[in-house]
Design an enzyme around this catalytic site. Structure first.
Site, PDB file in Angstrom:
ATOM      1  N   HIS A  22      32.795  38.413  41.162  1.00 33.00           N
ATOM      2  CA  HIS A  22      33.741  37.959  42.182  1.00 33.00           C
ATOM      3  C   HIS A  22      33.634  38.806  43.453  1.00 33.00           C
ATOM      4  CE1 HIS A  22      35.633  35.441  39.111  1.00 33.00           C
ATOM      5  NE2 HIS A  22      36.241  34.834  40.105  1.00 33.00           N
ATOM      6  N   LYS A  87      42.025  34.747  29.776  1.00 30.65           N
ATOM      7  CA  LYS A  87      43.129  35.008  28.844  1.00 30.65           C
ATOM      8  C   LYS A  87      44.256  35.653  29.631  1.00 30.65           C
ATOM      9  CE  LYS A  87      41.799  39.552  27.118  1.00 30.65           C
ATOM     10  NZ  LYS A  87      41.407  40.361  25.985  1.00 30.65           N
TER      11      LYS A  87
END
Length: 172
Positions: A22, A87
């Site tokens: 990212h 998650k």
């Protein structure tokens, strides 16, 4: 059409991206450079798989904590990413961006990396191979299990489940 609480089985392509990937995508974005994968309509899986064992296409491939990608979520959605799998919960700004862009966030069960890897039929590094496990990979998946946590309408499975539990506990 996805709604918070829907159980899904994803078949098709997922692209992997964790923290380091990212950051690299943000650098490309800031420089006006194209991304190394087709983001439009894609699903990102927040995972750093372990190396594959002989005879397997990938090692353990369990989700990582999604909130670590929150600072980059808006950028990925602006590039056309339609959903992400990780998650845990997301922060308020991330949830707002998911609704604003008509996207979805899905959770895969943490701790089941070896089981989830069974759904991965092919894997190839498409960018940033120097990042090792955090390189961006294109995964071909079949019936990859996930649950929609946040939907395009602002639905929030985690909040709804807590409220339902509190209601049941109060009536006991």
């Amino acid at each position: 059409a996805l709604r918070a609480g829907d159980r899904v089985r994803i078949t098709g392509e997922l692209y992997t991206a964790r923290d380091a990937a990212h950051r690299r995508l943000a650098e490309l974005d800031a420089a006006g450079e194209p991304w190394p994968f087709p983001a439009e309509g894609s699903i990102l899986y927040y995972v750093g798989p372990t190396p594959e064992r002989p005879g397997h296409v990938i090692g353990s491939a369990g989700p990582t904590t999604a909130s670590r990608m929150d600072p980059h979520l808006r950028m990925t959605l602006e590039h056309g990413v339609r959903a992400a799998v990780g998650k845990g919960g997301r922060g308020p700004e991330a949830k707002a961006a998911i609704a604003e862009f008509g996207a979805a966030y899905m959770a895969a069960v943490g701790g089941l990396g070896a089981v989830l890897a069974r759904s991965i039929k092919a894997a190839e590094i498409v960018a940033f191979d120097d990042l090792g496990t955090e390189a961006i990979r294109r995964l071909e998946v079949e019936a990859f299990p996930a649950v929609v946590v946040y939907d395009a309408e602002g639905g929030d499975l985690y909040t709804a489940a807590k409220e339902e539990w509190r209601g049941q506990a109060a009536s006991s």
